[in-house]
Structures are given as structure tokens and as C-alpha cells.
Enzyme design. Structure first.
Site, mmCIF file in Angstrom:
data_model
loop_
_atom_site.group_PDB
_atom_site.id
_atom_site.type_symbol
_atom_site.label_atom_id
_atom_site.label_comp_id
_atom_site.label_asym_id
_atom_site.label_seq_id
_atom_site.Cartn_x
_atom_site.Cartn_y
_atom_site.Cartn_z
ATOM 1 N N GLY A 171 58.933 85.802 185.208
ATOM 2 C CA GLY A 171 58.921 84.473 185.791
ATOM 3 C C GLY A 171 59.557 84.473 187.166
ATOM 4 N N GLY B 81 62.239 83.200 190.226
ATOM 5 C CA GLY B 81 63.639 82.843 190.372
ATOM 6 C C GLY B 81 64.576 84.030 190.336
ATOM 7 C CD GLU C 158 52.911 82.231 185.970
ATOM 8 O OE1 GLU C 158 52.362 81.237 185.483
ATOM 9 O OE2 GLU C 158 54.142 82.294 186.166
ATOM 10 C CG ASN D 217 61.788 73.641 188.662
ATOM 11 O OD1 ASN D 217 62.158 72.762 189.428
ATOM 12 N ND2 ASN D 217 62.445 74.768 188.504
ATOM 13 N N GLY E 147 53.891 79.025 183.706
ATOM 14 C CA GLY E 147 53.073 79.935 182.908
ATOM 15 C C GLY E 147 53.822 80.581 181.765
#
Length: 497
Positions: free
Chosen positions: A263, A265, A288, A378, A382
Site C-alpha cells: 500500500g 505511505g 497499485e 482517505n 485497493g
């Protein structure tokens, strides 16, 4: 020189200013815009629209791939342009408007937006605004640093506005793999069996007559805000690398692990950076967003190929990658998000999915989106696409937040995005809990022992032991299950006095 980017000569007459192009957008329209996690978004026309709205109010329903960069969500929110927004965002101004009920936000699994459009469960976009590096001889659109939902928005929309961003080098062309699934009920399987398979075209195929306007821009994507790993994120990475090494030793994973997904971040990026100090090689990624860690791993000879939906980099890494694209291009591919996040492909490839939790509870239910169960951060993004279908679903977070006022591990998650059945591994800087094959009471023991911060461990043990005394397959004290959250809102801390 600019017109060389438009290789279909018949489209040269479509060039106009952003202000002129914004006139195509009318009140009540559904607008599909390029952009995925602050990369590859259209930049000039949205800003022109926001200025126009100040004098001539209108509202649009805005769909994107994911979040927008260059403060566009902030600008559009402050102008009063947004009636509805989907499927993901990260902007503080828009977040406040969503939580105040001023903008209706539809939080979706990122693989589902286009599918619902294709099946007419959502209104098709009236107009698409797509950032491009070029337009081909056939009038097809070559995206920039993200694909996201741009391909399907362009196909579904009645009209398309193309922003050609000359800050991106023409060498981006050829990086993309645009594949559009066939329609149900006779849809054929997506023919992708390896991370580096190319199954589509390098540009978005649309009839050139759909292009209503072409606007030239020269503005960079926003830089990623990821920072260097800190003590806690380094500890999370160490716990996870040790676990993965043991999985290989036990022959439950291949020596190169299988395709990785991470993910966005700081925490997820830092965890991937932890692989730099491991013995793993020949790594691949099917994810992603391709972040700094992806390219650090490529540079270190650890990763041989990465498939994604967008590229978002820090200032440190941005020029290194895009000024030397020829060095990376044969190791990268960018796909539409319905392919990068496709549940069947995630399961077929056996992906190890690593995503960030906002909080999780003692039974393994994960909250990715809502603070204290009500306030949107947020969006789910995904993470659900990958977690439910992954070979191994891993969620990571620091065990405490706000200087210890918040425990990221709670008795009962205040909002559930990923239920206990979809979660395999939980990791904090305190340790790692392997939940596979465990009943709820067994999961709770592992999570409390390995993941809860020492400042909250006794408090959690007290809750769990009293819940077990009351009984149940998944023991809870319903009158106390959210007491930690309630105390946080009343007294500013989850520590019960």
C-alpha cells in the site's frame, strides 16, 4: 514543437486554452478524471474550472482513479465545485467537507468503479479529462505516470479533454499496457499469468472524434511525502522479514516469495525498504503504486520487475528515475487499475499483500478508513482487492499514535473494512501475530502478546479475560467494547483511568 506530441494531424485544430476547455463542463455533469495517488492527474482544466465556478457556480460529480495531486481536491472543494466524489482521496480540506456532509463521498474498492460503470450500476461520465504524454497517429491517448481508470473513462465518456503535459518526456510512451476486459456474460479470462506479461496496447484506443479539446500544460506531479524509515517502521520491517525468511525455510513460500503488493505511505514503503537488507533476490511486484522502495530495490539488484498502476516518487527519487527512464523501462509496466487490482489475477499470481491498518482489534478485524468509526480518513483504496484474494494478507501499523494517546489495537474495531476471515498476519513494532489456522480466542492471545503496546497490554488483557469469563466463540463485553474510543473522544486518551 508542442504539436509534435499530437501525431494525428486532424486533431491540431482542437488545441485551446484550459479556460476554453473548461466550458465543456456543465452543471450536474459526471466527470471522469485521470489521476491515481497523486500521479498523472489532469492539472490545468480542473484549476480553470475552479476559477470559473467562482463567477458561475456549478457542481460536478467527480470520479478519478484514486487521489489527486497538486492540491486539486482542495482547490475544487474550496471553489464549491464538488457535489460527489469517488472512489478515494487524501486531501485534508476535502476530508473535512466529506465529514461535514458537504460533499457526498463514495468509498469503493478500486477494482470495482469501472466494473460498475460497465454494468450501468453507476452513471457513465459525461466527459473525461485525461493527462497524456502524446496522441498517436490513430488519435489514441498515451497516458503519463498513471493509468488508473483513464482508459475506461475515455471509452465511456461522450467527450474527452486531453491535457498534454510536456514536462513528461516522450520516452514514457511504451510503458503502459492498456487491456479492457470483455463484457459479461461471455467474458474471457484475463490472459495474464506472469507479472511481466503484456496483454494490451500502449495507448488508450478511442475514436479521435470524441476528443473535444486538447490543452498543453507543463507541470510536474506532486512529490511523494514518504520519509526515511524510523525506529518503529524499521522494527516492523525486521519482524516481517524474519517471518518471511522462516516461511521460505519451511517451504511455504518460494525463495523469491512471489509477487509483492504494498500500500501507499510511510509504513508500507518502509517495510518494503526493509527487504534491502534481506537475502531475498529476484523479487517481483504486482501492485497499485510504485513508490521509492520499488526503485531502491531495483537499483540494489533485488527486484527484477514491477507492475503497477501509477508511479509516485519523492523529490529524492523523481529525477533519478525519470531522467534515466531507459534504465528502468524494461523492468516496469503500468496497467489500468481494474487489472492491477483484479481479484482473479491477485489470487492467480499468489500475491503477498502488505497494507496499512488504521486500527485492528483483538480478533483480527481491520479498520483502514474511519477514525472512531465515523470520520473518514482517505478510503479503502485497493487494500480490500488484495487482502481478500492474496496468498497472504498482511496488515501493518504502529501500535500507538498521538504520543500514546491512541492504541492502534483495540477491543473491537470501530469500523471494519477487512474482517477477520481476510486477515492472515498483523505486525506492529512490538511484534508479529500469525493468525492462520487459529480460532478467535487463539488469535486474541497472539495479538495481545505480540502487537499491543506495553502501555495498553494489561488493560487489554483485563478486557479479554473478563470477556472470556462471560463466554462466546468471539468473547466481547458489548457494554465496554467501544469504551476505549469513547474515552478518547471524552478525555483525549484511550487509557482508562
Amino acid at each position: 514543437m508542442q504539436l509534435e506530441r499530437i501525431r494525428h494531424a486532424g486533431l491540431h485544430e482542437k488545441v485551446m486554452s484550459a479556460e476554453q476547455a473548461s466550458e465543456f463542463i456543465k452543471d450536474g455533469m459526471t466527470v471522469g478524471m485521470s489521476g491515481f495517488t497523486r500521479a498523472g492527474e489532469a492539472k490545468a482544466v480542473p484549476k480553470a474550472l475552479a476559477e470559473r465556478v467562482k463567477e458561475h457556480p456549478l457542481k460536478i460529480n467527480l470520479m478519478t482513479g484514486a487521489s489527486l495531486g497538486n492540491d486539486l481536491d482542495k482547490i475544487l472543494t474550496e471553489s464549491g465545485s464538488l457535489a460527489r466524489r469517488m472512489p478515494f482521496q487524501v486531501d485534508t480540506t476535502l476530508r473535512k467537507a466529506i465529514n461535514n456532509g458537504e460533499v457526498m463521498f463514495i468509498d469503493q474498492h478500486l477494482s470495482e468503479t469501472v466494473e460498475q460503470l460497465r454494468n450501468h450500476q453507476l452513471k457513465l461520465p459525461d466527459i473525461a479529462i485525461i493527462e497524456a504524454v502524446a496522441i498517436t497517429e490513430e488519435g489514441h491517448i498515451v497516458p503519463t505516470t498513471s493509468v488508473g481508470n483513464s482508459a475506461s473513462f475515455s471509452i465511456f465518456a461522450k467527450q474527452v479533454i486531453v491535457e498534454i503535459n510536456t514536462s513528461h518526456k516522450p520516452e514514457l510512451e511504451g510503458l503502459h499496457d492498456i487491456y479492457i476486459p470483455s463484457y459479461r456474460p461471455t467474458r474471457t479470462p484475463v490472459p495474464l499469468v506472469k507479472v511481466d506479461d503484456r496483454i494490451g496496447s500502449t495507448a488508450i484506443p478511442i475514436p479521435p472524434e470524441k476528443i473535444a479539446a486538447i490543452v498543453f500544460t507543463s507541470q510536474h506531479d506532486s512529490y511523494s511525502t514518504v520519509g526515511a524509515p524510523d525506529v518503529d517502521t524499521a522494527a516492523i520491517a525486521k519482524h516481517l522479514v524474519t517471518f518471511l525468511e522462516n516461511e521460505v525455510a519451511e517451504k511455504r513460500l518460494a525463495p523469491n516469495l512471489g509477487p509483492l503488493q504494498a500500500g501507499i505511505g510511510n509504513i508500507a514503503n518502509a517495510v518494503m525498504m526493509g527487504l534491502l537488507d534481506s537475502d531475498f533476490t529476484d523479487l517481483t511486484m504486482y501492485s497499485e503504486v510504485l513508490q521509492d522502495s520499488t526503485f531502491d530495490l531495483i537499483d540494489a539488484g533485488k527486484m527484477k520487475f514491477a507492475s503497477g498502476c501509477s508511479v509516485i516518487l519523492s523529490e529524492r527519487m523523481n529525477s533519478k528515475v525519470f531522467d534515466n527512464l531507459e534504465h528502468y523501462k524494461d523492468k516496469l509496466i503500468l496497467r489500468p487499475q481494474e487489472i492491477s487490482n483484479h481479484p482473479e489475477i491477485v489470487r492467480r499470481l499468489g500475491i503477498i499483500a502488505i497494507n496499512t491498518a488504521l486500527e485492528f482489534d483483538i480478533y483480527g478485524n481491520v479498520n483502514s478508513t474511519h477514525v472512531c468509526g465515523t470520520r473518514m480518513m482517505n478510503g479503502i483504496g485497493g487494500s480490500g482487492d488484495f487482502a481478500r484474494n492474496a496468498n497472504m494478507a498482511i496488515f501493518v501499523t504502529k501500535s500507538i499514535a498521538k504520543d500514546g494517546a491512541i492504541s492502534s489495537v483495540v477491543p473491537m474495531a470501530s469500523h471494519v473494512d477487512h474482517n477477520e476471515h481476510d486477515v492472515d498476519i498483523l505486525v506492529t513494532e512490538q511484534g508479529l501475530a500469525d493468525l492462520r489456522g487459529l480460532a478467535p480466542r487463539e488469535r486474541a492471545v497472539q495479538i495481545i502478546k505480540h502487537c499491543v503496546h506495553p502501555d495498553y497490554r494489561n488493560q487489554m488483557l483485563d478486557y479479554f479475560e473478563r470477556a472470556c469469563a462471560r463466554g462466546g466463540h468471539t468473547p466481547h463485553l458489548l457494554d465496554e467494547a467501544f469504551s476505549w474510543h469513547i474515552n478518547l473522544e471524552k478525555n483525549g486518551t484511550m487509557k482508562l483511568l
